[in-house]
Design a protein around this motif. Structure first.
Motif, PDB file in Angstrom:
ATOM      1  N   ALA A 144       0.837  -1.209   0.000  1.00 42.00           N
ATOM      2  CA  ALA A 144       0.000   0.000   0.000  1.00 42.00           C
ATOM      3  C   ALA A 144       0.871   1.258   0.000  1.00 42.00           C
ATOM      4  CB  ALA A 144      -0.915  -0.004   1.220  1.00 42.00           C
ATOM      5  N   SER A 145       2.003   1.220   0.713  1.00 43.83           N
ATOM      6  CA  SER A 145       2.929   2.358   0.733  1.00 43.83           C
ATOM      7  C   SER A 145       3.555   2.553  -0.644  1.00 43.83           C
ATOM      8  CB  SER A 145       4.027   2.140   1.780  1.00 43.83           C
ATOM      9  OG  SER A 145       3.489   2.168   3.082  1.00 43.83           O
ATOM     10  N   VAL A 146       3.918   1.440  -1.281  1.00 45.08           N
ATOM     11  CA  VAL A 146       4.468   1.526  -2.632  1.00 45.08           C
ATOM     12  C   VAL A 146       3.442   2.168  -3.573  1.00 45.08           C
ATOM     13  CG1 VAL A 146       5.332   0.232  -4.619  1.00 45.08           C
ATOM     14  CG2 VAL A 146       5.986  -0.452  -2.301  1.00 45.08           C
ATOM     15  N   GLY A 147       2.196   1.749  -3.456  1.00 44.93           N
ATOM     16  CA  GLY A 147       1.136   2.317  -4.286  1.00 44.93           C
ATOM     17  C   GLY A 147       0.956   3.802  -4.044  1.00 44.93           C
ATOM     18  N   ALA A 148       1.050   4.219  -2.770  1.00 45.93           N
ATOM     19  CA  ALA A 148       0.905   5.642  -2.448  1.00 45.93           C
ATOM     20  C   ALA A 148       2.045   6.460  -3.062  1.00 45.93           C
ATOM     21  CB  ALA A 148       0.884   5.832  -0.929  1.00 45.93           C
ATOM     22  N   ILE A 149       3.261   5.915  -3.033  1.00 44.49           N
ATOM     23  CA  ILE A 149       4.405   6.612  -3.636  1.00 44.49           C
ATOM     24  C   ILE A 149       4.204   6.736  -5.145  1.00 44.49           C
ATOM     25  CG2 ILE A 149       6.894   6.551  -4.034  1.00 44.49           C
ATOM     26  CD1 ILE A 149       7.141   4.923  -1.427  1.00 44.49           C
ATOM     27  N   GLN A 150       3.722   5.672  -5.753  1.00 50.10           N
ATOM     28  CA  GLN A 150       3.497   5.704  -7.203  1.00 50.10           C
ATOM     29  C   GLN A 150       2.426   6.728  -7.576  1.00 50.10           C
ATOM     30  OE1 GLN A 150       2.832   1.450  -7.677  1.00 50.10           O
ATOM     31  NE2 GLN A 150       4.772   1.224  -8.769  1.00 50.10           N
ATOM     32  N   ARG A 151       1.412   6.861  -6.741  1.00 48.79           N
ATOM     33  CA  ARG A 151       0.382   7.880  -7.006  1.00 48.79           C
ATOM     34  C   ARG A 151       0.970   9.286  -6.861  1.00 48.79           C
ATOM     35  NH1 ARG A 151      -2.670   4.061  -4.181  1.00 48.79           N
ATOM     36  NH2 ARG A 151      -2.430   5.190  -2.199  1.00 48.79           N
ATOM     37  N   SER A 152       1.849   9.468  -5.861  1.00 45.84           N
ATOM     38  CA  SER A 152       2.506  10.768  -5.685  1.00 45.84           C
ATOM     39  C   SER A 152       3.395  11.091  -6.871  1.00 45.84           C
ATOM     40  CB  SER A 152       3.336  10.768  -4.388  1.00 45.84           C
ATOM     41  OG  SER A 152       2.516  10.627  -3.258  1.00 45.84           O
ATOM     42  N   LEU A 153       4.015  10.060  -7.437  1.00 39.40           N
ATOM     43  CA  LEU A 153       4.845  10.269  -8.621  1.00 39.40           C
ATOM     44  C   LEU A 153       4.021  10.754  -9.804  1.00 39.40           C
ATOM     45  CD1 LEU A 153       7.395   7.297  -8.665  1.00 39.40           C
ATOM     46  CD2 LEU A 153       7.910   9.724  -8.509  1.00 39.40           C
ATOM     47  N   LEU A 154       2.795  10.239  -9.922  1.00 34.56           N
ATOM     48  CA  LEU A 154       1.920  10.693 -11.001  1.00 34.56           C
ATOM     49  C   LEU A 154       1.589  12.174 -10.844  1.00 34.56           C
ATOM     50  CD1 LEU A 154      -0.584   7.702 -11.376  1.00 34.56           C
ATOM     51  CD2 LEU A 154       1.191   8.408 -12.998  1.00 34.56           C
ATOM     52  N   VAL A 155       1.336  12.593  -9.599  1.00 31.62           N
ATOM     53  CA  VAL A 155       1.058  14.012  -9.340  1.00 31.62           C
ATOM     54  C   VAL A 155       2.283  14.850  -9.678  1.00 31.62           C
ATOM     55  CG1 VAL A 155       0.516  15.705  -7.550  1.00 31.62           C
ATOM     56  CG2 VAL A 155      -0.634  13.483  -7.544  1.00 31.62           C
ATOM     57  N   LEU A 156       3.458  14.375  -9.255  1.00 34.86           N
ATOM     58  CA  LEU A 156       4.700  15.091  -9.542  1.00 34.86           C
ATOM     59  C   LEU A 156       4.942  15.191 -11.042  1.00 34.86           C
ATOM     60  CD1 LEU A 156       7.298  16.404  -8.545  1.00 34.86           C
ATOM     61  CD2 LEU A 156       8.296  14.125  -8.297  1.00 34.86           C
ATOM     62  N   GLU A 157       4.605  14.145 -11.764  1.00 37.00           N
ATOM     63  CA  GLU A 157       4.756  14.144 -13.215  1.00 37.00           C
ATOM     64  C   GLU A 157       3.890  15.218 -13.853  1.00 37.00           C
ATOM     65  OE1 GLU A 157       4.131  10.994 -16.940  1.00 37.00           O
ATOM     66  OE2 GLU A 157       4.123  10.287 -14.867  1.00 37.00           O
ATOM     67  N   GLN A 158       2.664  15.369 -13.359  1.00 33.30           N
ATOM     68  CA  GLN A 158       1.755  16.377 -13.890  1.00 33.30           C
ATOM     69  C   GLN A 158       2.231  17.788 -13.577  1.00 33.30           C
ATOM     70  OE1 GLN A 158      -1.867  15.146 -12.005  1.00 33.30           O
ATOM     71  NE2 GLN A 158      -2.361  13.595 -13.536  1.00 33.30           N
ATOM     72  N   GLN A 159       3.002  17.938 -12.501  1.00 38.40           N
ATOM     73  CA  GLN A 159       3.476  19.253 -12.085  1.00 38.40           C
ATOM     74  C   GLN A 159       4.815  19.634 -12.717  1.00 38.40           C
ATOM     75  OE1 GLN A 159       3.434  18.779  -7.832  1.00 38.40           O
ATOM     76  NE2 GLN A 159       1.289  19.349  -7.635  1.00 38.40           N
ATOM     77  N   GLY A 160       5.322  18.785 -13.592  1.00 37.18           N
ATOM     78  CA  GLY A 160       6.546  19.132 -14.305  1.00 37.18           C
ATOM     79  C   GLY A 160       7.750  18.290 -13.960  1.00 37.18           C
ATOM     80  N   GLY A 161       7.552  17.228 -13.178  1.00 37.83           N
ATOM     81  CA  GLY A 161       8.675  16.387 -12.784  1.00 37.83           C
ATOM     82  C   GLY A 161       9.395  15.747 -13.955  1.00 37.83           C
ATOM     83  N   THR A 162       8.660  15.438 -15.029  1.00 39.02           N
ATOM     84  CA  THR A 162       9.294  14.808 -16.190  1.00 39.02           C
ATOM     85  C   THR A 162      10.283  15.757 -16.872  1.00 39.02           C
ATOM     86  OG1 THR A 162       7.332  15.454 -17.459  1.00 39.02           O
ATOM     87  CG2 THR A 162       7.447  13.184 -16.715  1.00 39.02           C
ATOM     88  N   PHE A 163      10.068  17.071 -16.751  1.00 39.50           N
ATOM     89  CA  PHE A 163      11.012  18.031 -17.322  1.00 39.50           C
ATOM     90  C   PHE A 163      12.290  18.087 -16.489  1.00 39.50           C
ATOM     91  CE2 PHE A 163       6.860  19.581 -18.744  1.00 39.50           C
ATOM     92  CZ  PHE A 163       7.103  19.809 -20.086  1.00 39.50           C
ATOM     93  N   PHE A 164      12.133  17.993 -15.178  1.00 38.14           N
ATOM     94  CA  PHE A 164      13.265  18.205 -14.279  1.00 38.14           C
ATOM     95  C   PHE A 164      14.171  16.984 -14.145  1.00 38.14           C
ATOM     96  CE2 PHE A 164      14.762  18.385  -9.700  1.00 38.14           C
ATOM     97  CZ  PHE A 164      15.848  19.189  -9.981  1.00 38.14           C
ATOM     98  N   PHE A 165      13.591  15.790 -14.075  1.00 34.32           N
ATOM     99  CA  PHE A 165      14.396  14.598 -13.832  1.00 34.32           C
ATOM    100  C   PHE A 165      14.869  13.989 -15.148  1.00 34.32           C
ATOM    101  CE2 PHE A 165      11.737  14.747  -9.959  1.00 34.32           C
ATOM    102  CZ  PHE A 165      12.768  14.890  -9.040  1.00 34.32           C
ATOM    103  N   GLY A 166      16.169  13.866 -15.301  1.00 35.94           N
ATOM    104  CA  GLY A 166      16.722  13.280 -16.511  1.00 35.94           C
ATOM    105  C   GLY A 166      18.129  13.783 -16.764  1.00 35.94           C
ATOM    106  N   GLU A 167      18.586  13.546 -17.962  1.00 38.78           N
ATOM    107  CA  GLU A 167      19.927  13.973 -18.369  1.00 38.78           C
ATOM    108  C   GLU A 167      19.857  14.757 -19.674  1.00 38.78           C
ATOM    109  OE1 GLU A 167      23.211  10.882 -16.730  1.00 38.78           O
ATOM    110  OE2 GLU A 167      22.056  10.159 -18.458  1.00 38.78           O
ATOM    111  N   PRO A 168      20.852  15.607 -19.981  1.00 39.00           N
ATOM    112  CA  PRO A 168      22.061  15.857 -19.205  1.00 39.00           C
ATOM    113  C   PRO A 168      21.782  16.665 -17.937  1.00 39.00           C
ATOM    114  CG  PRO A 168      21.991  17.318 -21.107  1.00 39.00           C
ATOM    115  CD  PRO A 168      20.832  16.360 -21.255  1.00 39.00           C
ATOM    116  N   ALA A 169      22.358  16.201 -16.830  1.00 39.24           N
ATOM    117  CA  ALA A 169      22.168  16.883 -15.549  1.00 39.24           C
ATOM    118  C   ALA A 169      23.007  18.157 -15.506  1.00 39.24           C
ATOM    119  CB  ALA A 169      22.561  15.946 -14.407  1.00 39.24           C
ATOM    120  N   LEU A 170      22.522  19.118 -14.747  1.00 42.44           N
ATOM    121  CA  LEU A 170      23.210  20.400 -14.613  1.00 42.44           C
ATOM    122  C   LEU A 170      24.605  20.204 -14.025  1.00 42.44           C
ATOM    123  CD1 LEU A 170      23.112  23.569 -14.603  1.00 42.44           C
ATOM    124  CD2 LEU A 170      22.269  23.372 -12.256  1.00 42.44           C
ATOM    125  N   SER A 171      25.593  20.812 -14.632  1.00 42.13           N
ATOM    126  CA  SER A 171      26.945  20.842 -14.083  1.00 42.13           C
ATOM    127  C   SER A 171      27.101  22.111 -13.255  1.00 42.13           C
ATOM    128  CB  SER A 171      27.979  20.818 -15.211  1.00 42.13           C
ATOM    129  OG  SER A 171      29.273  21.018 -14.693  1.00 42.13           O
TER     130      SER A 171
END
Length: 521
Positions: A206-233
């Motif tokens: 259930a905790s894993v499921g809650a984290i996954q739901r939070s990730l979906l919210v974060l994705e909608q708020q722009g998380g997909t833009f921020f997390f990835g590469e190339p990472a800031l130097s």
């Protein structure tokens, strides 16, 4: 006689000019006033103590953004790179030459700023969404479980599961770069929950499921833009121009402020990255970087004690890396006392005292200054006009100066935003143009776990096929006295076990995490 008078006037003008210009190794903030409101002396911030951090506070509309602009200009001119967030879009004007007006000319005269020259400041524009500047990215591993838990507002139990997931990733050599890596890792952990719970403690699906739901919210708020590469130097935030001026990195934050938790967590991550990556330099003659944290109250809002303790630790220790952190906020009560005590340079704009909380804020602000017998600090804070401040900076041996009622100097750059065309031209010609603009998606946890799953399915299918076709062979083997086939490993099983052993023994075991849980490079 006329020549003698002219010489006296010239000497007096030169004396006044020297008084208005900053001493070597300092930046000019403005000029303080005597009780009769006449000119008193220049107010300066010594570069040698600029890494002892600072605070800029004041009510809305009192001129905090312009003070930030003035300080950023001055640090840049002294060869110090600056990072700051542009909350309303107004700060972008620092990249353009300013225009004199009646107010600015009068202010220059009042503070004996002669000559009063206009100029632009070298700027790099950044934007997490990649719309108004170069994209800024960080990997999931660099962010770490502690900051991610804050970003997603997880409970203690959910944060515990997230920590286990990161531990599994570290031990199995699973690179966590973007959001799909973390999502696939959580699925992997949930599938192995009974096995992993024995080793690391209870993993509640259930905790894993809650984290996954939070990730979906974060994705909608722009998380997909921020997390990835190339990472800031980090080195790209510490650039100087060929003529020795520090580049000012301006983060477009108007859209980012729609998700204030992402904004504050990002800036906290950036501070921790600076702390982890920069070597110790003690107290340099000038900072290696000055970091302005606008809307600083968002950093501390609803932060658990464990996180506040680590923030305080980072703020305390980062100055020995040559980084000065300046918090900009409306109310000094927004900053916890343990952090407030470490902010040696203060610029206080007007505060109002209409409610008990506002009165307490004014009292807190007044009590943090070294008193001046010429005026009541508490009363002065409530009567300051726009662009007028109380200033106290660190002097010899790091001792705070007596608080002074000060008129801030006018900016040399534009007050107000750039046009879209002006911004686009600066982005196209910036020193990092083309370096971060295109995302990279290399093999990481998502691809590795997907490959493992495909191999597992292929192995099961092969075993099933062999079992179906091998029943007659098993019968003949047993009839002729042969051993049981089931006692030997298939080639596929051997290969899978070899892959697992290789991954388990990978460099992932050697991963070290820093003070805020991020990947320590």
């Amino acid at each position: 006689m006329i020549c003698a008078v002219a010489q006296i006037i010239r000497r007096e003008n030169e004396r006044m000019r020297s008084m208005s210009m900053p001493a070597e190794g300092s930046i000019f903030l403005g000029a303080s006033r005597k009780p009769d409101n006449s000119y008193q002396q220049p107010e300066e911030l010594a570069l040698k103590y600029a890494n002892r951090h600072g605070l800029v506070t004041g009510a809305t509309g009192t001129g905090k953004t312009v003070s930030l602009q003035v300080m950023a200009e001055a640090f840049s001119a002294a060869g110090v790179p600056v990072f700051c967030a542009d909350i309303k879009g107004d700060l972008s004007g620092i990249a353009a030459i300013g225009e004199k007006n009646d107010f600015s000319v009068k202010r220059a005269e009042e503070i004996h700023l002669d000559p009063y020259e206009m100029h632009a400041t070298p700027v790099i524009f950044w934007d997490i969404f990649g719309e108004q500047g170069h994209p800024i990215r960080a990997t999931i591993s660099e962010m770490g479980p502690l900051l991610l838990a804050r970003l997603m507002n997880l409970t203690d139990a959910q944060e515990g599961v997230l920590n286990i997931a990161f531990r599994v990733a570290d031990e199995e050599g699973l690179l966590l770069l973007d959001m799909k890596d973390l999502q696939s890792l959580l699925t992997h952990v949930a599938e192995r929950a009974p096995e992993l719970s024995i080793q690391y403690g209870n993993i509640n699906k259930a905790s894993v499921g809650a984290i996954q739901r939070s990730l979906l919210v974060l994705e909608q708020q722009g998380g997909t833009f921020f997390f990835g590469e190339p990472a800031l130097s980090i080195s790209d935030l510490m650039r100087t121009t060929t003529d020795g001026r520090g580049l000012v990195s301006v983060l477009a934050a108007d859209k980012l402020m729609m998700n204030p938790r992402l904004y504050s967590t990002f800036l906290l991550w950036l501070m921790s990255e600076l702390f982890e990556q920069l070597p110790e330099v003690g107290d340099p003659e000038k900072p290696r970087l000055v970091f302005f944290f606008d809307e600083a109250h968002l950093l501390f809002d609803e932060a658990p004690k464990a996180l506040l303790d680590r923030i305080q630790q980072v703020v305390r220790l980062i100055r020995s890396k040559g980084v000065g952190v300046y918090f900009v906020t409306q109310n000094p009560l927004d900053v916890p006392e343990v952090v407030l005590a470490q902010l040696g340079n203060r610029v206080q704009h007007a505060l109002r005292a209409y409610t008990p909380r506002e009165t307490a804020a004014v009292k807190t602000a007044a009590d943090t200054f070294r008193p001046n017998p010429d005026f009541d600090t508490f009363k002065a804070i409530t009567l300051l006009s726009t662009g007028e401040t109380l200033v106290s900076t660190l002097q010899a041996k790091g001792i705070p100066s007596m608080v002074q009622r000060t008129l801030m100097r006018p900016p040399a750059s534009r007050i107000g935003p750039l046009t879209a065309d002006e911004r686009a031209k600066l982005i196209a010609t910036s020193p990092v143009s083309g370096q971060y603009d295109r995302a990279i998606d290399r093999e990481s946890a998502f691809e590795i776990l997907q490959k493992r799953a495909q191999e597992k399915v292929a192995t099961v299918e092969q075993q099933q096929a062999e079992q179906d076709s091998g029943s007659w062979t098993d019968y003949l083997s047993s009839t002729l006295g042969g051993g049981k086939r089931g006692s030997r490993q298939t080639v596929a099983e051997t290969a899978v076990k070899s892959v697992v052993r290789t991954v388990s023994n990978s460099l992932g075991r050697a991963i070290v995490r820093g003070i805020l849980g991020g990947f320590k490079r």
